[in-house]
Motif scaffolding. Structure first.
Motif, PDB file in Angstrom:
ATOM      1  N   ASN A  96       0.840  -1.195   0.000  1.00 23.00           N
ATOM      2  CA  ASN A  96       0.000   0.000   0.000  1.00 23.00           C
ATOM      3  C   ASN A  96       0.879   1.249   0.000  1.00 23.00           C
ATOM      4  OD1 ASN A  96      -1.868   2.028   0.534  1.00 23.00           O
ATOM      5  ND2 ASN A  96      -3.127   0.661   1.757  1.00 23.00           N
ATOM      6  N   ARG A 139       0.466   4.163   0.774  1.00 21.97           N
ATOM      7  CA  ARG A 139       0.244   5.126   1.856  1.00 21.97           C
ATOM      8  C   ARG A 139       0.610   4.575   3.214  1.00 21.97           C
ATOM      9  NH1 ARG A 139      -2.791   9.047  -0.817  1.00 21.97           N
ATOM     10  NH2 ARG A 139      -1.328   9.369  -2.489  1.00 21.97           N
ATOM     11  N   HIS A 140       1.211   3.402   3.270  1.00 22.65           N
ATOM     12  CA  HIS A 140       1.616   2.837   4.548  1.00 22.65           C
ATOM     13  C   HIS A 140       3.129   2.868   4.672  1.00 22.65           C
ATOM     14  CE1 HIS A 140      -2.219   0.203   5.172  1.00 22.65           C
ATOM     15  NE2 HIS A 140      -2.455   1.485   5.281  1.00 22.65           N
ATOM     16  N   LYS A 175      -8.271   0.556   6.564  1.00 21.48           N
ATOM     17  CA  LYS A 175      -6.801   0.606   6.620  1.00 21.48           C
ATOM     18  C   LYS A 175      -6.157   0.634   5.237  1.00 21.48           C
ATOM     19  CE  LYS A 175      -5.719   0.168  11.119  1.00 21.48           C
ATOM     20  NZ  LYS A 175      -5.874  -1.114  11.808  1.00 21.48           N
ATOM     21  N   GLU A 176      -6.741  -0.092   4.270  1.00 29.58           N
ATOM     22  CA  GLU A 176      -6.087  -0.185   2.969  1.00 29.58           C
ATOM     23  C   GLU A 176      -6.615   0.862   1.991  1.00 29.58           C
ATOM     24  OE1 GLU A 176      -3.610  -2.202   2.252  1.00 29.58           O
ATOM     25  OE2 GLU A 176      -3.642  -3.452   4.041  1.00 29.58           O
ATOM     26  N   LEU A 177      -7.943   0.987   1.939  1.00 28.35           N
ATOM     27  CA  LEU A 177      -8.515   1.848   0.904  1.00 28.35           C
ATOM     28  C   LEU A 177      -8.604   3.305   1.339  1.00 28.35           C
ATOM     29  CD1 LEU A 177     -11.267  -0.576  -0.382  1.00 28.35           C
ATOM     30  CD2 LEU A 177      -9.272   0.193  -1.642  1.00 28.35           C
ATOM     31  N   PRO A 226      -6.810   5.350   3.290  1.00 29.64           N
ATOM     32  CA  PRO A 226      -5.655   6.242   3.138  1.00 29.64           C
ATOM     33  C   PRO A 226      -5.411   6.645   1.685  1.00 29.64           C
ATOM     34  CG  PRO A 226      -5.074   4.363   4.498  1.00 29.64           C
ATOM     35  CD  PRO A 226      -6.425   4.083   3.938  1.00 29.64           C
TER      36      PRO A 226
END
Lengths: 676, 295
Positions: free
Chosen positions: A446, A448-449, B201-203, B205
């Motif tokens: 991801n 953004r992580h 949590k995944e989508l 952000p």
């Protein structure tokens, strides 16, 4: 034949970054391309090979500027030409074949319209003969039924056919110079071999000059007269194809060639330390010094491209290096024998077809299943590779095991646990035991992580750790994949491709899995990084005793890593057996076709093409799955499903007897490794 | 404004938000917008202590005074100080619309991401339902609800939040669809993460950028809607000052005392324009192409 067509003189290119500093992309390139020759530009991603090739058409990416030097085409500087002259030059005298033909063709235009557009702009053919000429061009690129092809849209063609149409479009302007930017990357092994043979024969017929850009030394070896090896924006070695591949002089070329897995070598190839430098990060000295085992203080100064024996080399130590033709020690890890069965797949059938309401009413027979009749077992601590062209159902099987796609029939078992149930219904322990690593780490992490957040997710999910425990464990996981703990707070965008894939591997091992599904894990990586990642996977397997189910299109990688191989065609198994048996023993005609199409970084190696490369949309309703492309097909192959024949652990599904298979197919061509 | 600054707090050292701020500082119009916006927020927060006059005190002797040193913006039809009233007139509007925007964003984005993630028939049917809801003339519907339930801040927040959330669903679902087929979502699925975790949590952000810009735009629209309601007499209860109400009260005398309409109208439009400018600059700063953003 020796007059130059294109001359790159002391050419440097760069762009200004946000802070206004000049970042150099190409540094002092000197290259003379002679009439009628084919030159290969080789290097890893970010080395500037595509930038150089596009600059040969006077095409600069937005924001970049020429710092020094010039590029002459027939003696005239390309960068002083007017835009009208450039426009007629591009696509006319200089043709480009881009990497992804599927994206370079306009999706809303029929092939005929695209070809006539090229003819209208870049040839003197009168408009009445456009159609005739278009058909000729399609014949020239060996497309079957060219007239029918004209009426199709790009999406109706397979990847190989699209690439052929792109070649035909480039040929429309009768180019003197053809720039090919990774023309075979992303294609299947067999398709790639066919396209390369086509390009070779076109060159012989038309006497074109070619600039062939590729990261694949095997493809370059097949098509180039000379090779220019690039690293961090410089040409570091230049010479005749055979010389560079047989007796590489630069340490980078040497280690790159060693890092390529080969069909004729056992075990894993030695890897290069470190990662390729970021674009523009090296301004002074030898760019490879940081990864070079021979580096000395002298390497902090710029080296010149100097003649050495037959080729030109940019290295201070050229000639003083230890002889490179010492036997390369490949890592041959021991595999566990007589282990228990971990994964058991019985008569697996998967179909994407969902009958609609009306179809159910009419009671129509369902179409042939995408994947059918798969029987596989996988022992603990071993590696099974699924091999086949795109569309052969490899990923579908993996989806079924991971619980994303529910099988329509059959059994998948992980020891005693039932893997037929979708992932939501599996209990936490079972979820933990089956983990997956994806092909492209850019997409699977991801954006953004932070790395910590990425690793935290499985730790929270499976073990319910709190923040401090997570951080501790995440740092250990990074250590497991040989990354320092300071990576924890970085974003994926700040990592290189190899580092990203290591993070993805760390995330997979966070759950302490028993079965790891690897989907083309190294195909998005550079060769020098690929070897290191393969080594890491093997070491992790020995350390943790995990079992791998491995998908790869590169058969040499399969040979290096796998214990068992299963060959798939159109969702049906053709052959299953140990690596030695499949690569060296009796072979199914399809296995043979795949192996013969493999390219080796060896100037003498020629792939053998069996049958054609026409992709099929659906598996046949009855008989052998491979019947349509098989050169040995007989009438019985169309009627009855062939029986399994077994020799030792090697199972082959073919009507032909084993004796017939071995005599007709011949053994795969095994050529001695180039000694360097 | 809280909707925009909140994520910065959750990523204290994230270079991404620092970078966005650096980019934003280069935009002149964005900085002007931000300054005006901050001014409005400060006025709404502490205006009641800054006001030079009592904003409810009526004085028949000084009706429709022209702007002077005593009454900077003049006085209105009941002889109240217009400067004090304009200063505080945005408080109610800003509070209610901010809460309404927050509500709209929370439910709209959760519904949008979930629909985009689930896909299939459920998505298909619910989106048609959303389309149907969007076809309702919301102002009339709001008036109906207020007439039925009664005029209170809570009713306004809930109804405005509900109606503006519907439009958010479409936008967020569109932004989500880009990320659903990505491998990191598939990775989360194969890991066995719950749908809720994947959505939040995944989508989330990844659609946050689009969401923040959308929030700013929705807020501007909601301010207009709220002022329209006040103008029609359904928003703020007199004598609490409110721009929409002030315009309504004084519009009959616009030829005699144009300032009584002009100043509240200026205040309202400067607030809305400043939100738009800030949102535009922010969208550019985070690299979100407004032309491509699904609206």
């Amino acid at each position: 034949m020796h007059n130059s067509i294109l001359h790159v003189q002391d050419f440097s290119l760069g762009y200004r970054n946000r802070a206004g500093d000049l970042v150099s992309v190409l540094r002092h390139i000197n290259l003379e391309i002679r009439q009628g020759e084919s030159i290969g530009l080789v290097g890893e991603s970010g080395c500037g090979k595509s930038t150089l090739a596009l600059a040969m058409m006077a095409f600069l990416r937005g924001g970049s500027e020429v710092i020094s030097g010039q590029i002459d085409f027939h003696g005239g500087n390309l960068f002083t030409l007017s835009s009208a002259k450039l426009a007629s030059l591009r696509g006319g005298k200089v043709g480009l074949i881009p990497q992804n033909a599927g994206q370079s063709l306009t999706p809303t235009m029929k092939i005929e319209a695209q070809l006539t557009e090229a003819l209208r702009l870049h040839s003197n053919v009168p408009s009445k003969q456009w159609r005739q000429r278009a058909i000729e061009l399609l014949q020239q690129v060996r497309l079957p039924a060219p007239e029918a092809m004209l009426a199709r849209y790009p999406h109706q063609l397979s990847g190989g056919q699209q690439q052929r149409v792109a070649i035909a479009m480039a040929l429309a302007g009768n180019p003197e110079l053809l720039v090919l930017d990774e023309p075979t990357t992303g294609l299947d092994v067999t398709t790639q071999a066919h396209i390369l043979e086509l390009l070779r024969s076109l060159r012989l017929e038309m006497g074109m000059t070619m600039v062939f850009v590729s990261h694949d030394l095997g493809a370059v070896a097949r098509i180039s007269d000379r090779i220019a090896v690039m690293y961090a924006g410089e040409i570091i070695e230049l010479g005749r194809c055979a010389d560079v591949l047989r007796t590489p002089a630069h340490p980078y070329t040497q280690s790159l060639l060693r890092a390529i897995p080969r069909l004729d070598a056992k075990g894993l190839p030695p890897s290069l330390a470190g990662y390729p430098p970021k674009v523009g990060s090296v301004t002074q000295g030898c760019a490879f010094a940081a990864r070079c085992q021979h580096a000395t203080g002298q390497c902090q100064q710029d080296a010149q491209l100097l003649p050495h024996k037959e080729q030109w080399v940019r290295c201070h130590h050229v000639g003083q290096l230890p002889a490179s033709n010492t036997v390369v020690s490949h890592l041959v890890p021991p595999t566990k024998q007589n282990a228990d069965t971990l994964l058991d797949i019985r008569e697996l059938q998967i179909s994407y077809h969902k009958p609609g309401f009306f179809e159910q009413l009419r009671n129509r027979p369902a179409p042939v299943a995408t994947v059918d009749d798969i029987d596989l077992t996988l022992k603990q601590g071993q590696t099974l590779a699924l091999v086949g062209e795109s569309g052969s159902g490899k990923s579908t099987i993996m989806k079924a095991i991971s619980g994303i796609q529910t099988p329509s029939q059959g059994q998948i078992q992980l020891q005693q646990a039932d893997l037929n149930q979708p992932v939501e219904k599996r209990d936490r322990q079972l979820k933990r035991k089956v983990q997956m690593i994806f092909q492209n780490p850019d997409a699977s992490l991801n954006p953004r992580h932070t790395v910590l957040e990425i690793l935290q997710q499985p730790l929270r999910l499976y073990f319910g750790l709190n923040n401090t425990e997570c951080r501790q464990r995440a740092a250990e996981l990074l250590q497991l994949v040989r990354l320092a703990p300071h990576y924890l707070d970085r974003m994926p965008g700040q990592l290189s491709g190899g580092e990203k894939q290591r993070v993805a591997i760390a995330r997979c091992f966070a759950g302490d899995p028993e079965l790891v599904l690897c989907d083309e894990v190294t195909s998005a990586l550079d060769v020098s990084v690929q070897a290191a990642v393969l080594k890491l996977l093997k070491e992790l397997q020995q350390e943790k005793g995990v079992t791998y189910l491995f998908i790869a299109h590169d058969l040499a990688v399969v040979k290096a890593l796998a214990d068992e191989v299963a060959v798939l065609y159109q969702g049906r198994l053709c052959q299953v057996g140990s690596v030695e048996a499949v690569f060296g023993g009796y072979q199914h005609p399809y296995t043979c076709a795949l192996l013969n199409a493999v390219l080796q970084p060896d100037p003498d190696h020629a792939p053998q093409l069996c049958g054609d490369d026409t992709a099929e949309q659906h598996p046949p309703a009855q008989g052998c799955a491979y019947q349509r492309r098989c050169t040995l097909a007989e009438p019985r192959c169309r009627q009855a499903t062939p029986p399994w024949q077994q020799v030792g652990g090697n199972r082959i599904r073919c009507h032909l007897s084993l004796d017939e298979l071995s005599s007709r197919n011949g053994m795969p061509m095994l050529i001695d490794a180039a000694n360097f | 404004m809280t909707a925009i600054t909140a994520p910065v707090a959750t990523h204290p050292n994230s270079p991404r938000w620092q970078q966005a701020w650096q980019n934003m500082r280069r935009s002149t119009s964005g900085m002007i917008g931000l300054a005006v916006l901050l001014l409005h927020l400060v006025a709404a927060a502490i205006g009641q202590w800054l006001a030079p006059h009592d904003w409810t005190l009526q004085n028949g002797y000084i009706m429709f005074q022209t702007p002077s040193t005593e009454y900077w913006f003049g006085t209105d039809n009941l002889g109240r100080d217009l400067f004090s009233r304009t200063l505080i007139g945005g408080k109610e509007a800003i509070t209610i619309t901010l809460l309404g925007t927050l509500l709209a964003m929370v439910w709209g984005s959760l519904a949008g991401i979930t629909l985009g993630f689930i896909g299939g028939k459920t998505d298909e049917w619910l989106m048609r339902f959303v389309d149907a809801l969007l076809a309702i003339p919301w102002l009339l519907f709001l008036l109906l609800i207020i007439a039925l339930v009664g005029q209170s801040g809570l009713t306004l927040v809930l109804t405005l939040g509900f109606f503006y959330g519907i439009a958010v669903i479409r936008v967020v679902r569109g932004a989500t669809l880009e990320y659903v087929p990505k491998d990191f979502v598939l990775a989360a699925k194969t890991r066995g993460e719950s749908k809720f975790t994947i959505v939040t949590k995944e989508l989330l952000p990844n659609v946050l950028d689009a969401l923040l810009v959308e929030a700013a735009m929705r807020w501007a629209w909601m301010l207009l809607a709220f002022s329209s309601l006040s103008f029609l007499g359904f928003g703020v209860v007199p004598p609490t000052p409110d721009w929409g109400l002030m315009i309504a009260d004084n519009r009959g005398m616009i030829s005699i005392a144009p300032w009584a309409v002009l100043f509240p109208a200026l205040a309202l439009s400067s607030l809305i324009i400043s939100i738009n400018l800030t949102a535009d600059a922010f969208a550019k700063a985070i690299g979100l192409d407004r032309a491509k953003a699904p609206v």
